[in-house]
Design a protein around this motif. Structure first.
Motif, short mmCIF file in Angstrom:
data_model
loop_
_atom_site.label_atom_id
_atom_site.label_comp_id
_atom_site.label_asym_id
_atom_site.label_seq_id
_atom_site.Cartn_x
_atom_site.Cartn_y
_atom_site.Cartn_z
N ILE A 195 -0.96 3.91 -8.53
CA ILE A 195 -0.34 4.88 -9.45
C ILE A 195 1.18 4.78 -9.38
CG2 ILE A 195 0.00 7.34 -9.87
CD1 ILE A 195 -2.90 7.78 -9.10
N ARG A 196 1.72 4.62 -8.19
CA ARG A 196 3.18 4.49 -8.04
C ARG A 196 3.68 3.24 -8.76
NH1 ARG A 196 7.02 6.94 -5.36
NH2 ARG A 196 8.88 5.79 -4.67
N LYS A 197 2.88 2.18 -8.72
CA LYS A 197 3.27 0.95 -9.43
C LYS A 197 3.24 1.18 -10.94
CE LYS A 197 1.94 -3.90 -10.03
NZ LYS A 197 0.95 -4.95 -9.68
N ASP A 198 2.19 1.88 -11.43
CA ASP A 198 2.07 2.14 -12.86
C ASP A 198 3.19 3.03 -13.38
OD1 ASP A 198 -0.20 0.62 -12.95
OD2 ASP A 198 -1.58 2.32 -12.76
N THR A 199 3.72 3.91 -12.55
CA THR A 199 4.79 4.82 -12.97
C THR A 199 6.17 4.25 -12.69
OG1 THR A 199 4.70 5.99 -10.84
CG2 THR A 199 3.36 6.87 -12.65
N LEU A 200 6.21 2.94 -12.37
CA LEU A 200 7.48 2.25 -12.10
C LEU A 200 8.27 2.90 -10.97
CD1 LEU A 200 8.62 1.66 -15.81
CD2 LEU A 200 7.34 0.11 -14.32
N GLY A 201 7.55 3.48 -10.02
CA GLY A 201 8.20 4.10 -8.88
C GLY A 201 8.77 5.47 -9.16
N LEU A 202 8.54 6.01 -10.37
CA LEU A 202 9.08 7.32 -10.72
C LEU A 202 8.18 8.43 -10.20
CD1 LEU A 202 10.08 6.65 -14.45
CD2 LEU A 202 11.61 6.74 -12.47
N GLU A 203 8.82 9.49 -9.75
CA GLU A 203 8.08 10.67 -9.30
C GLU A 203 7.69 11.52 -10.52
OE1 GLU A 203 7.01 11.28 -6.31
OE2 GLU A 203 7.92 9.45 -5.53
N PRO A 204 6.68 12.38 -10.39
CA PRO A 204 6.24 13.18 -11.54
C PRO A 204 7.35 13.98 -12.21
CG PRO A 204 4.65 13.35 -9.76
CD PRO A 204 5.80 12.58 -9.22
N TYR A 205 8.23 14.62 -11.43
CA TYR A 205 9.29 15.43 -12.03
C TYR A 205 10.25 14.55 -12.85
CZ TYR A 205 12.44 13.90 -8.27
OH TYR A 205 13.20 13.16 -7.41
N VAL A 208 8.42 13.84 -16.11
CA VAL A 208 8.45 15.05 -16.94
C VAL A 208 9.79 15.18 -17.65
CG1 VAL A 208 8.44 17.56 -16.90
CG2 VAL A 208 6.70 16.30 -15.64
N ASN A 209 10.89 14.94 -16.91
CA ASN A 209 12.21 15.03 -17.51
C ASN A 209 12.39 14.00 -18.63
OD1 ASN A 209 13.04 17.13 -15.88
ND2 ASN A 209 13.88 15.80 -14.29
N LYS A 214 12.53 12.64 -24.44
CA LYS A 214 11.94 11.87 -25.53
C LYS A 214 11.35 12.79 -26.60
CE LYS A 214 7.69 10.00 -26.91
NZ LYS A 214 6.33 10.56 -26.93
N ASN A 215 10.70 13.87 -26.19
CA ASN A 215 10.09 14.81 -27.13
C ASN A 215 11.14 15.52 -27.95
OD1 ASN A 215 7.49 15.66 -27.96
ND2 ASN A 215 7.87 17.66 -27.07
N ALA A 216 12.25 15.90 -27.30
CA ALA A 216 13.33 16.58 -28.02
C ALA A 216 13.94 15.66 -29.07
CB ALA A 216 14.39 17.04 -27.03
N VAL A 217 14.16 14.40 -28.69
CA VAL A 217 14.72 13.43 -29.65
C VAL A 217 13.75 13.19 -30.79
CG1 VAL A 217 15.43 11.03 -29.93
CG2 VAL A 217 16.15 12.30 -27.90
#
Length: 530
Positions: A195-205, A208-209, A214-217
């Motif tokens: 999972i950490r590999k799939d998320t490119l090392g990004l943490e959940p928070y 989310v940010n 992206k949603n706002a844009v």
């Protein structure tokens, strides 16, 4: 306090869940296994005691001088074969005729649980403490040929032996549970790493940010934006795109096929070449589409499509054109009355008072009759404006324009806008003007009513009519039976589109003397017309 990493959360959660499930299942199977073993031993003890109580040799031995001499060898042999801890046969007084320990023969049975068998003749399972310890017992009465109870058979298995068997089975289950726990630890670690590999090392928070940005844009731009993956499944879509394409509700994970014409997206998916400013028509809208491919390391992984509406601009131009037309029609009406005032002035200057009075009375009578219908029976301002403009245009063109005295409508519902009425009534009446232009006595009749569920407008003209071969193409965009340099063939098409927007229908009756256009507009919008 620092944030807990995703890998730690996954490990903690999966291990806790695995441990809880393994513990729960182990406890459950241990309980059920123990209960099953105890029940099996109890049933076995009861069945053995029943079988022995029915043996003729045992029953006949009770009538001998030394029953134990016959009974002891038989039951001991059965005990050794079946694995029972003891098989005791006793008389009605509870005196033993058999026992694993020979020294106990002749003594009274211990446990106090034989009363139901001896007195009531019952077959049952009991648990009691005897000379050999706490045991699970099967009790059966012995009957003679006369049906009298002459003794009791007690077959037992020590509770201690049953518990030992349970512990032995539990140890096997614990080994399996431990192996499952180790496997869950390894699986949890590999899952967290993947999972950490799939998320490119990004943490959940952090994810989310990024999603919020992206949603706002996505929802702040005026264009419609849609993205799909390589299989044509929608991954994101802003509200503007939904509005342009007429889509409601969530569309994530749905295929674009069927939601709107998606051939441009698939062309880009297959070719990897972007396409810009392509036109498509969908739900009476002309939409400009631009598609850009998304590439991964090897191939096209998706497409981003941007939508802009062309129909809104066209509608605005149509509305401005219609307003200009009605402005010119009102000007024509003013011009017509100015001319009449000049004539009236000339008559008065020449002293032709009688003719002047007749002219005034005629104009007043005609105007009063038309205005009475328009202002007293047609309660909607939008329809009044259109009719007044057309009355002026008809007067200028020397066309008799009659409003049926039976016409009556109240104020129209709010969803019927002036621009739509202008397209509908304006184009149909203008079409009637052109149809009667070559007629000796041009006549157009107008009727309106709102009785019932629909608002009905009817325009009748005594023009040349419509050719049979043109009937099926009458409302097609660009179709016209007229000739000339100016672009034609859009009036009735625009009227038909406006009627369908309001969920209504247009009917055409092509008679020998008259052509009738009837418009039905529902008071409440229920769907598109056909």
């Amino acid at each position: 306090m620092g944030r807990v990493s995703l890998q730690t959360k996954i490990l903690a959660l999966t291990l806790s869940l695995s441990f809880f499930i393994i513990l729960l299942l182990t406890s459950y199977f241990t309980y059920m296994n123990g209960k099953q073993i105890a029940d099996d031993r109890g049933r076995l003890a009861l069945e053995l005691s029943k079988s022995i109580s029915f043996m003729p040799t045992i029953i006949e031995a009770f009538e001998s001088e030394n029953p134990s001499e016959t009974i002891q060898p038989i039951v001991e042999k059965i005990r050794q074969k079946t694995g029972a801890e003891f098989i005791v046969v006793g008389n009605r007084e509870g005196i033993r005729y058999s026992h694993p320990q020979v020294s106990e023969i002749g003594k009274k049975m211990v446990g106090g649980d034989s009363k139901r068998a001896i007195e009531n003749g019952e077959y049952y399972i009991s648990e009691a403490r005897g000379s050999l310890g706490l045991s699970m017992r099967g009790k059966s009465p012995i009957f003679n040929d006369n049906g009298d109870i002459i003794g009791v058979v007690s077959v037992g298995f020590l509770v201690e032996d049953i518990e030992r068997q349970i512990y032995k089975d539990v140890s096997k289950e614990l080994v399996i549970s431990l192996a499952a726990l180790i496997a869950s630890i390894i699986g949890s670690f590999l899952l967290a790493k993947s999972i950490r590999k799939d998320t490119l090392g990004l943490e959940p928070y952090e994810i989310v940010n990024l999603y919020k940005v992206k949603n706002a844009v996505l929802h702040s731009v005026q264009e419609g934006i849609l993205s799909v993956d390589k299989n044509g499944t929608i991954t994101s879509m802003n509200q503007r795109a939904k509005s342009l394409l007429g889509i409601n509700g969530s569309v994530r994970h749905l295929k674009v096929d069927g939601l709107f014409p998606s051939n441009y997206l698939y062309d880009v998916l297959n070719s990897g070449e972007p396409q810009f400013d392509k036109e498509m028509t969908w739900k009476r809208k002309t939409i400009i589409v631009s598609c850009t491919p998304i590439f991964d390391e090897k191939s096209v992984s998706g497409v981003v499509a941007v939508f802009r509406e062309k129909t809104e601009i066209e509608q605005m131009i149509n509305k401005l054109s219609e307003m200009k037309t009605y402005s010119e029609e009102l000007r024509a009406q003013t011009h017509e009355f100015t001319n009449k005032l000049y004539v009236l002035s000339g008559l008065l200057q020449l002293g032709e008072y009688k003719e002047a009075i007749e002219m005034i009375q005629g104009e007043t009578s005609e105007l009063k009759f038309q205005n009475q219908i328009v202002f007293e029976q047609i309660k909607d301002t939008k329809v009044q404006v259109i009719l007044l403009g057309k009355l002026g245009k008809a007067s200028e063109k020397k066309i008799l324009f009659e409003i049926d005295p039976e016409s009556y409508i109240n104020k129209l519902p709010k969803h019927i806008r002036l621009s739509q009425l202008t397209l509908i009534l304006g184009n149909i009446i203008d079409n009637a003007f052109e149809a009667v232009s070559a007629t000796d006595k041009p006549l157009i009749k107008f009727f309106a009513t709102d009785i019932g569920e629909d608002i009905i407008f009817e325009v009748i003209d005594n023009g040349k009519g419509i050719a049979d071969e043109d009937m099926h193409s009458l409302f097609e965009r660009g179709f016209t039976s007229k000739t000339g340099d100016n672009p034609r063939g859009y009036g009735l098409s625009n009227a038909d589109s406006a009627v369908k927007e309001l969920g209504g229908i247009i009917e055409v009756q092509n008679g020998k003397e008259n052509t009738v256009f009837t418009v039905y507009l529902p008071k409440t919008v229920k769907g598109e017309g056909h």
